[in-house]
Design a protein around this motif. Structure first.
Motif, PDB file in Angstrom:
ATOM      1  N   MET A 167       0.776  -1.263  -0.100  1.00 56.59           N
ATOM      2  CA  MET A 167       0.158  -0.116   0.207  1.00 56.59           C
ATOM      3  C   MET A 167       0.828   1.232   0.068  1.00 56.59           C
ATOM      4  SD  MET A 167      -2.814   1.436   2.653  1.00 56.59           S
ATOM      5  CE  MET A 167      -4.193   0.498   2.013  1.00 56.59           C
ATOM      6  N   PHE A 168       0.595   2.178  -0.898  1.00 55.61           N
ATOM      7  CA  PHE A 168       1.378   3.375  -1.100  1.00 55.61           C
ATOM      8  C   PHE A 168       0.193   4.388  -0.283  1.00 55.61           C
ATOM      9  CE2 PHE A 168       3.021   1.186  -4.604  1.00 55.61           C
ATOM     10  CZ  PHE A 168       4.157   1.396  -4.611  1.00 55.61           C
ATOM     11  N   VAL A 169       0.769   5.063   0.804  1.00 51.17           N
ATOM     12  CA  VAL A 169       0.070   6.104   1.521  1.00 51.17           C
ATOM     13  C   VAL A 169       0.771   7.657   1.031  1.00 51.17           C
ATOM     14  CG1 VAL A 169      -0.761   6.900   3.778  1.00 51.17           C
ATOM     15  CG2 VAL A 169       0.043   4.591   3.429  1.00 51.17           C
ATOM     16  N   ALA A 170      -0.024   8.442   0.481  1.00 53.68           N
ATOM     17  CA  ALA A 170       0.386   9.652  -0.007  1.00 53.68           C
ATOM     18  C   ALA A 170      -0.728  10.527   0.165  1.00 53.68           C
ATOM     19  CB  ALA A 170       0.863   9.492  -1.430  1.00 53.68           C
ATOM     20  N   SER A 171      -0.141  11.981   0.000  1.00 51.89           N
ATOM     21  CA  SER A 171      -1.326  13.084   0.236  1.00 51.89           C
ATOM     22  C   SER A 171      -1.943  13.286  -0.910  1.00 51.89           C
ATOM     23  CB  SER A 171      -0.575  14.221   0.708  1.00 51.89           C
ATOM     24  OG  SER A 171       0.907  14.500  -0.082  1.00 51.89           O
ATOM     25  N   GLU A 172      -1.270  12.578  -2.340  1.00 51.50           N
ATOM     26  CA  GLU A 172      -2.027  12.972  -3.354  1.00 51.50           C
ATOM     27  C   GLU A 172      -1.504  11.969  -4.505  1.00 51.50           C
ATOM     28  OE1 GLU A 172       0.303  16.188  -5.794  1.00 51.50           O
ATOM     29  OE2 GLU A 172       0.489  16.888  -3.705  1.00 51.50           O
ATOM     30  N   ALA A 173      -2.196  11.577  -5.598  1.00 48.67           N
ATOM     31  CA  ALA A 173      -1.913  10.595  -6.670  1.00 48.67           C
ATOM     32  C   ALA A 173      -2.584  11.115  -7.749  1.00 48.67           C
ATOM     33  CB  ALA A 173      -2.284   9.236  -6.008  1.00 48.67           C
ATOM     34  N   ALA A 174      -1.795  10.832  -8.895  1.00 51.03           N
ATOM     35  CA  ALA A 174      -2.267  11.037 -10.330  1.00 51.03           C
ATOM     36  C   ALA A 174      -3.138   9.794 -10.546  1.00 51.03           C
ATOM     37  CB  ALA A 174      -1.231  11.264 -11.318  1.00 51.03           C
ATOM     38  N   PRO A 175      -4.138   9.754 -11.444  1.00 55.63           N
ATOM     39  CA  PRO A 175      -4.794  10.958 -12.203  1.00 55.63           C
ATOM     40  C   PRO A 175      -5.983  11.460 -11.413  1.00 55.63           C
ATOM     41  CG  PRO A 175      -5.848   8.803 -12.708  1.00 55.63           C
ATOM     42  CD  PRO A 175      -4.873   8.300 -11.848  1.00 55.63           C
ATOM     43  N   PHE A 176      -5.956  11.481  -9.991  1.00 60.08           N
ATOM     44  CA  PHE A 176      -7.020  11.820  -9.392  1.00 60.08           C
ATOM     45  C   PHE A 176      -6.942  13.390  -8.911  1.00 60.08           C
ATOM     46  CE2 PHE A 176      -6.910   7.439  -8.618  1.00 60.08           C
ATOM     47  CZ  PHE A 176      -7.974   6.867  -9.131  1.00 60.08           C
ATOM     48  N   ILE A 177      -5.755  13.605  -8.392  1.00 62.84           N
ATOM     49  CA  ILE A 177      -5.541  15.166  -8.075  1.00 62.84           C
ATOM     50  C   ILE A 177      -3.828  15.265  -8.070  1.00 62.84           C
ATOM     51  CG2 ILE A 177      -5.622  14.507  -5.577  1.00 62.84           C
ATOM     52  CD1 ILE A 177      -6.964  17.434  -5.230  1.00 62.84           C
ATOM     53  N   ALA A 178      -3.432  16.193  -8.363  1.00 61.09           N
ATOM     54  CA  ALA A 178      -1.972  16.363  -8.441  1.00 61.09           C
ATOM     55  C   ALA A 178      -1.674  17.658  -8.383  1.00 61.09           C
ATOM     56  CB  ALA A 178      -1.547  15.724  -9.934  1.00 61.09           C
ATOM     57  N   THR A 179      -0.408  18.180  -7.556  1.00 65.80           N
ATOM     58  CA  THR A 179      -0.030  19.335  -7.455  1.00 65.80           C
ATOM     59  C   THR A 179       1.596  19.570  -7.671  1.00 65.80           C
ATOM     60  OG1 THR A 179       0.679  19.073  -5.107  1.00 65.80           O
ATOM     61  CG2 THR A 179      -1.473  20.046  -5.542  1.00 65.80           C
ATOM     62  N   GLY A 191       5.025  16.397  -8.595  1.00 66.10           N
ATOM     63  CA  GLY A 191       5.769  15.306  -8.932  1.00 66.10           C
ATOM     64  C   GLY A 191       5.342  14.057  -8.160  1.00 66.10           C
ATOM     65  N   LEU A 192       5.015  14.590  -7.064  1.00 64.51           N
ATOM     66  CA  LEU A 192       4.688  13.273  -5.924  1.00 64.51           C
ATOM     67  C   LEU A 192       3.573  12.509  -6.422  1.00 64.51           C
ATOM     68  CD1 LEU A 192       4.673  11.668  -3.224  1.00 64.51           C
ATOM     69  CD2 LEU A 192       3.154  13.539  -2.424  1.00 64.51           C
ATOM     70  N   ALA A 193       2.477  13.368  -6.918  1.00 62.09           N
ATOM     71  CA  ALA A 193       1.245  12.467  -7.452  1.00 62.09           C
ATOM     72  C   ALA A 193       1.540  11.656  -8.636  1.00 62.09           C
ATOM     73  CB  ALA A 193       0.134  13.680  -7.691  1.00 62.09           C
ATOM     74  N   GLU A 194       2.440  12.274  -9.548  1.00 62.69           N
ATOM     75  CA  GLU A 194       2.958  11.433 -10.997  1.00 62.69           C
ATOM     76  C   GLU A 194       3.608  10.190 -10.369  1.00 62.69           C
ATOM     77  OE1 GLU A 194       1.670  12.299 -13.554  1.00 62.69           O
ATOM     78  OE2 GLU A 194       0.906  14.019 -13.001  1.00 62.69           O
ATOM     79  N   VAL A 195       4.614  10.416  -9.545  1.00 60.91           N
ATOM     80  CA  VAL A 195       5.290   9.162  -8.839  1.00 60.91           C
ATOM     81  C   VAL A 195       4.571   8.061  -8.260  1.00 60.91           C
ATOM     82  CG1 VAL A 195       7.073   8.442  -7.318  1.00 60.91           C
ATOM     83  CG2 VAL A 195       7.487  10.459  -8.518  1.00 60.91           C
ATOM     84  N   ILE A 196       3.529   8.389  -7.516  1.00 66.18           N
ATOM     85  CA  ILE A 196       2.582   7.653  -6.680  1.00 66.18           C
ATOM     86  C   ILE A 196       1.726   6.979  -7.677  1.00 66.18           C
ATOM     87  CG2 ILE A 196       0.733   7.291  -5.230  1.00 66.18           C
ATOM     88  CD1 ILE A 196       3.236   7.844  -3.751  1.00 66.18           C
ATOM     89  N   GLY A 197       1.265   7.734  -8.661  1.00 63.29           N
ATOM     90  CA  GLY A 197       0.445   7.243  -9.864  1.00 63.29           C
ATOM     91  C   GLY A 197       0.936   6.175 -10.827  1.00 63.29           C
ATOM     92  N   SER A 198       2.506   6.644 -11.189  1.00 66.52           N
ATOM     93  CA  SER A 198       2.889   5.631 -12.084  1.00 66.52           C
ATOM     94  C   SER A 198       3.580   4.685 -11.637  1.00 66.52           C
ATOM     95  CB  SER A 198       3.912   6.777 -13.048  1.00 66.52           C
ATOM     96  OG  SER A 198       4.906   7.108 -11.999  1.00 66.52           O
ATOM     97  N   LEU A 199       4.089   4.650 -10.397  1.00 62.06           N
ATOM     98  CA  LEU A 199       4.820   3.530  -9.553  1.00 62.06           C
ATOM     99  C   LEU A 199       3.884   2.460  -9.292  1.00 62.06           C
ATOM    100  CD1 LEU A 199       7.443   2.117  -8.482  1.00 62.06           C
ATOM    101  CD2 LEU A 199       6.962   3.900  -6.517  1.00 62.06           C
ATOM    102  N   SER A 200       2.628   2.909  -8.883  1.00 61.45           N
ATOM    103  CA  SER A 200       1.763   2.020  -8.417  1.00 61.45           C
ATOM    104  C   SER A 200       1.298   1.033  -9.538  1.00 61.45           C
ATOM    105  CB  SER A 200       0.595   2.409  -7.675  1.00 61.45           C
ATOM    106  OG  SER A 200       0.133   3.379  -8.495  1.00 61.45           O
ATOM    107  N   LYS A 201       1.198   1.845 -10.688  1.00 61.61           N
ATOM    108  CA  LYS A 201       0.742   1.130 -11.921  1.00 61.61           C
ATOM    109  C   LYS A 201       1.916   0.058 -12.565  1.00 61.61           C
ATOM    110  CE  LYS A 201      -1.019   2.127 -16.520  1.00 61.61           C
ATOM    111  NZ  LYS A 201      -1.247   3.405 -17.594  1.00 61.61           N
TER     112      LYS A 201
END
Length: 234
Positions: free
Chosen positions: A61-73, A75-85
């Protein structure tokens, strides 16, 4: 005349047939036959069966404050979205992500979120409501922490009470892991980013009943190694 007829009858009378001698049936003596018991046929050894091993998936499980593609401010969201995928492409991993349910999460996704339950999270002297929503995309299961008091605001950060907001989020994650363990199956490893590392570590220290071990990986990430059998004290 009569005398001649009687004489003739006497002369023509048949003599009784001689009795036929009955021949006794010949008795043939047969030597005793020795009965030999056949040796039992040896049973063929059963063919060895291939050993089947059931290897459970490693749950992450990745616990983060944001994740793409749902909400992004950033690079963090992009990393969480792409790495989990990317990790989820390996069938040996069960990958999940958990983030807050922000007001600005895209409606195209939000309309398909599924409510799976709610809990109450102890935070200081209060018990705060925490709703849990679920959504699956690209073989990754996403969870969203719902609390309108903290997250029904524009954007993600920049508020005077950000410390309290994300303390609630971190504590919610620890409580949700217990909730998931009782309803489905909890993750084995959790990785958190932004606002979470030190907060989750300190919260975990006060919740010893949670069977997890937290290892600091970097100043901005924390790994939680999860045991489903017994609590780790290390």
């Amino acid at each position: 005349m009569a005398a001649t007829k009687s004489t003739a009858k006497k002369t023509t009378a048949k003599k009784p047939a001689a009795p036929v001698e009955k021949k006794e049936a010949a008795v043939i003596s047969v030597p005793p036959v020795e009965v030999v018991n056949a040796a039992p046929a040896e049973e063929a050894a059963p063919a060895p069966q291939p050993e089947v091993q059931v290897v459970p998936k490693k749950k992450i499980m990745f616990v983060a404050s944001e994740a793409a593609p749902f909400i992004a401010t950033g690079g963090l969201a992009e990393v969480i979205g792409s790495l989990s995928k990317a990790v989820a492409k390996d069938d040996s991993f069960d990958v999940r992500v958990i983030i807050p349910l922000y007001q600005d999460i895209k409606k195209e996704y939000r309309k398909d979120f599924r409510f799976i339950g709610n809990i109450f999270v102890p935070l200081s002297w209060r018990n705060q409501y925490c709703g849990i929503f679920e959504y699956e995309k690209d073989n990754v299961k996403f969870y969203f922490v719902d609390n309108e008091y903290y997250f029904k605001r524009p954007g993600c950060y920049g508020y005077y009470d950000d410390g309290e907001r994300f303390a609630f989020f971190c504590r919610s994650v620890m409580e949700i892991l217990s909730f998931l363990k009782s309803t489905v199956s909890a993750p084995s490893i959790s990785s958190s980013a932004r606002y979470s590392p030190s907060t989750i570590s300190s919260i975990r220290a006060s919740i010893r009943s949670t069977s997890s071990r937290i290892c600091s990986a970097s100043p901005t990430a924390t790994a939680i190694w999860w045991s489903t059998t017994a609590a780790s004290t290390s």
